[in-house]
Design a protein around this motif. Structure first.
Motif, short mmCIF file in Angstrom:
data_model
loop_
_atom_site.label_atom_id
_atom_site.label_comp_id
_atom_site.label_asym_id
_atom_site.label_seq_id
_atom_site.Cartn_x
_atom_site.Cartn_y
_atom_site.Cartn_z
N GLN A 48 0.95 -1.26 0.05
CA GLN A 48 -0.16 0.09 0.08
C GLN A 48 0.96 1.39 -0.02
O GLN A 48 0.44 2.39 -0.24
CB GLN A 48 -0.81 -0.02 1.16
N CYS A 291 -6.86 9.60 5.56
CA CYS A 291 -6.00 8.49 5.05
C CYS A 291 -4.67 8.53 4.61
O CYS A 291 -3.87 8.09 3.87
CB CYS A 291 -6.97 8.02 3.73
N GLU A 294 -2.50 5.27 4.42
CA GLU A 294 -2.46 4.66 2.99
C GLU A 294 -1.47 5.34 2.06
O GLU A 294 -1.41 5.20 0.96
CB GLU A 294 -3.76 4.71 2.35
N ARG A 296 1.45 6.75 -0.35
CA ARG A 296 2.65 6.13 -1.10
C ARG A 296 4.02 7.10 -0.62
O ARG A 296 4.09 8.13 -0.76
CB ARG A 296 2.44 6.03 -2.41
N ASN A 444 -11.90 6.13 -1.92
CA ASN A 444 -10.38 6.22 -1.62
C ASN A 444 -9.63 4.90 -1.87
O ASN A 444 -8.60 4.80 -2.27
CB ASN A 444 -10.09 6.89 -0.04
N CYS A 445 -10.39 3.68 -1.43
CA CYS A 445 -9.89 2.41 -1.53
C CYS A 445 -9.32 2.14 -2.88
O CYS A 445 -8.24 1.61 -3.21
CB CYS A 445 -10.51 1.54 -1.16
N HIS A 448 -6.42 4.07 -4.03
CA HIS A 448 -5.20 3.68 -3.22
C HIS A 448 -4.72 2.28 -3.90
O HIS A 448 -3.31 2.28 -4.21
CB HIS A 448 -5.36 3.35 -1.77
N ALA A 548 -0.39 11.28 -1.05
CA ALA A 548 -1.86 10.53 -0.91
C ALA A 548 -2.58 10.58 -1.98
O ALA A 548 -2.85 11.38 -2.85
CB ALA A 548 -2.43 11.60 0.35
N GLY A 550 -5.71 9.43 -2.32
CA GLY A 550 -7.12 9.32 -1.95
C GLY A 550 -7.54 10.94 -1.78
O GLY A 550 -6.53 11.76 -1.47
N SER A 552 -7.83 13.37 0.88
CA SER A 552 -7.36 13.13 2.25
C SER A 552 -7.87 14.56 3.01
O SER A 552 -7.94 15.69 2.50
CB SER A 552 -5.85 13.10 2.28
#
Length: 698
Positions: A48, A291, A294, A296, A444-445, A448, A548, A550, A552
């Motif tokens: 992730q 988030c 999550e 990167r 968001n999932c 991600h 991020a 997603g 955020s």
């Protein structure tokens, strides 16, 4: 320096090199897939928090590359002999693949790159590799397998030429023998496909040979006891093992692999997305909005992608069509997704009792009055309207959604001052309301995990209109702060001039105008914002920063952010191990996770304030996908977690600098102007002292 010593290549360095070479961003993904296919790049780890790339041709001899994204499991990091020793009822399949009298350059590197898609590399060195494979889901059976690949050479006769071969060893529990065999045959297929590029080797190739597992174990036991292996070991051709059951005349072991389910030959890697997964259960729905857990590390490829690539759409025309369709496109995609059962829906219904479609119906409602329902509407429209009325009554009863709003319809929000200035449509409003609702978890999932044409985002219209709405609101709110700051300066100058020689009535009027303008400017200022995290490797983030992917959110309530994450870290039954790379879990007290509270100082490059739109009181300031966070300062504090004085936890306070994505960063010039005006406002001579003096005189 890290790359030259370990062959580990961070993705942001790779992208920077290609940008410097003049490559277009649109072809970066295709270039990575091409490099993987020809063996220039191998995917060492994909979690992730990002991808770790290896350049096999730069691997040092007998040295495993460091992995900054994962904490190595003991079984993975120990020597091969320890792996064989620790597995109960161990079984080793040894398959030898002859190559020929010459070994073309990069053959093994290409094989390493292809095998990196099968599992997680444990050790890689020049001419050898050790992989950890998770067998569950690929073939029948569950468990794990360790695979070692080595290039070896032998002489054909006493003075014959050197003959190169690939030795494949699969180590697992004996019950996993069919699965080990399936992986060994697949790796042999990879090598055969590589050797097909060298026609001159075809005349030298011989059948692949399987060594009897019983003989292999017997030889290993004798070697362990310090003796010499006695007798020959039985060898069978791969074709013979696939065709029929074989029995060893030396040790009596029987090998029945003719019915083993072999793996299909995979196509060359063309996708960089993570496997699809259910949305992780959170301690609260509001927690799905925050988030950074999550994010990167560094700047991933997706941060430079176009909107259609980010959402997995075929072309920019799809983006334009969804943008034009607006609110209707959002309703259509939620209705299309409603029939697909998901673990997320089951989890999130537990707190609010609403499905994703329920949220969309409620947030898109034109009216919540039963006597205002459309009488001439179609069946589906009438059903949505009736459902919206019922959901509104339920929301009012619970008192948790749209608190303090009597008629939170899209028409009502269109009358808001900021909405009018930003020229937002109903589609923009609906999308922005959705990304501040529990539906943000699924939105968001997908961002991600990554999207492509084979697995597009389930709600692309929502994302597109949310992107557009955030851009419009960001520009509008920035302009409003800029105008309010200028108005306060102008009012201060007028008040100052009036106090120098004006009449008392003029002084009072100008002073009142200044107070009003200063209060308006102060109300629009954004103070310190916070977001807490407990699943981020602080050292990796300090060195590389993070992106991020997603939508955020940040909060102006530091205490609430800290407490929510402390509950996740200390009061859950189990927590996910710190970037384990194996999907393992660690019980409380055994994880390397730490509580980090991220801090953004109030500035003009601030997140978009969505508090006036959000159906939840917890959602406030939002940043778009692709925002890069860079660490500035770091400090340590102790937070009280219980009533006793000793109930404290040490946490890090990390100050961040924002780097907005390209679609919104073009407004940065206006931000610089606003910052300059703000400095002038703060430095205005006698602004504060004159105001206080005049107040005292009154």
């Amino acid at each position: 320096e890290h790359f030259s010593s370990s062959a580990v290549l961070h993705e942001e360095l790779l992208l920077a090199l290609w940008q410097a070479a003049g490559l277009k961003q649109e072809v970066f993904a295709d270039m990575i897939c091409l490099c993987r296919r020809i063996g220039l790049l191998a995917l060492s780890d994909h979690t992730q928090h990002g991808r770790i790339w290896l350049v096999p041709t730069r691997l040092p001899f007998n040295k495993a590359p460091s992995n900054s994204l994962s904490v190595e499991d003991e079984t993975r990091s120990t020597a091969w002999q320890t792996v064989v020793r620790d597995i109960p009822n161990v079984d080793v399949l040894l398959l030898t693949v002859p190559i020929g009298p010459i070994l073309p350059a990069s053959v093994f590197e290409r094989l390493t790159a292809m095998c990196s898609t099968l599992g997680t590399p444990v050790e890689l060195w020049s001419g050898g590799a050790h992989f950890y494979l998770q067998a569950g889901g690929s073939v029948d059976g569950q468990g794990s397998i360790h695979v070692r690949l080595q290039m070896a050479g032998s002489t054909m006769g006493a003075v014959g030429p050197r003959y190169h071969k690939l030795v494949i060893e699969c180590c697992a529990d004996r019950d996993m023998r069919p699965v080990s065999w399936a992986f060994a045959v697949q790796i042999r297929g990879h090598m055969r496909s590589i050797l097909d590029d060298f026609p001159s080797l075809r005349v030298h190739q011989h059948p692949a040979m399987l060594t009897c597992p019983g003989c292999t174990a017997r030889a290993a036991n004798v070697a362990t006891e310090g003796g010499k292996a006695a007798g020959d070991m039985t060898l069978w051709t791969l074709e013979a093992v696939i065709a029929a059951s074989q029995k060893c005349e030396v040790c009596g072991d029987k090998v029945s692999l003719q019915t083993a389910k072999l793996l299909e030959e995979p196509s060359p890697p063309t996708s960089l997305i993570l496997p699809d997964r259910a949305v992780r259960a959170r301690s609260s729905v509001a927690d799905t909005l925050y988030c950074l857990d999550e994010m990167r590390y560094g700047t991933p490829l997706e941060a430079l992608s176009s909107l259609e690539q980010l959402l997995g759409l075929a072309s920019v025309d799809n983006v334009d069509n969804l943008r034009v369709s607006g609110e209707r496109a959002i309703l259509d995609e939620f209705e299309a997704e409603a029939g697909r059962a998901s673990a997320w829906s089951d989890v999130e219904k537990g707190e609010y009792g609403w499905s994703e479609l329920d949220w969309c119906v409620y947030l898109s409602a034109g009216s919540f009055k039963a006597d205002a329902l459309p009488t001439s509407a179609e069946g589906s429209a009438m059903a949505r309207a009736e459902r919206a009325v019922a959901l509104h009554e339920e929301a009012c009863t619970k008192g948790l959604i749209d608190v303090g709003r009597d008629d939170p319809t899209l028409e009502w929000f269109l009358k808001h001052n900021e909405v009018a200035h930003a020229d937002l449509s109903k589609g923009h409003l609906l999308a922005l309301r959705l990304i501040t609702s529990p539906v943000a978890a699924k939105i968001n999932c997908a961002l991600h995990n990554g999207c492509d044409v084979s697995r597009p985002h389930p709600y692309p219209a929502t994302c597109i209109l949310a992107f557009d709405g955030l851009s419009k609101l960001w520009s509008t709110q920035l302009g409003m702060r800029h105008s309010a700051s200028k108005a306060a300066i102008a009012a201060a100058e007028l008040a100052h001039a009036a106090r120098l020689g004006g009449e008392e009535e003029t002084i009072a009027t100008s002073d009142a105008a200044y107070k009003k303008a200063a209060a308006a400017s102060e109300a629009l200022k954004i103070g310190a914002l916070w977001q807490a995290s407990c699943r981020v490797n602080s050292e990796a983030f300090k060195v590389r920063g993070g992106t991020a992917m997603g939508f955020s959110h940040f909060s102006d309530n530091r205490e609430a952010q800290g407490m929510a994450n402390m509950q996740r870290l200390f009061h859950a039954d189990q927590v996910t191990a710190h970037s384990s790379g194996l999907g393992a879990t660690a019980t409380l007290g055994e994880t390397a996770n730490e509580l980090i509270i991220y801090h953004i100082e109030g500035s003009h490059l601030a997140p978009v304030n969505l508090s006036f739109l959000s159906p939840l009181s917890t959602a406030a300031f939002c940043l778009p996908p692709g925002t890069y966070f860079e660490q500035r300062k770091e400090s340590t504090e102790w937070l009280q977690v219980g009533e006793a004085q000793s109930d404290q936890i040490k946490c890090k306070i990390v100050e961040l600098t924002l780097h907005l994505p390209p679609f919104i960063a073009k407004q940065a010039a206006l931000a610089e102007q606003t910052r300059a005006v703000g400095k002038a406002h703060a430095a205005h001579p006698n602004m504060g002292t004159d105001h206080k003096r005049h107040g005292a005189n009154m």
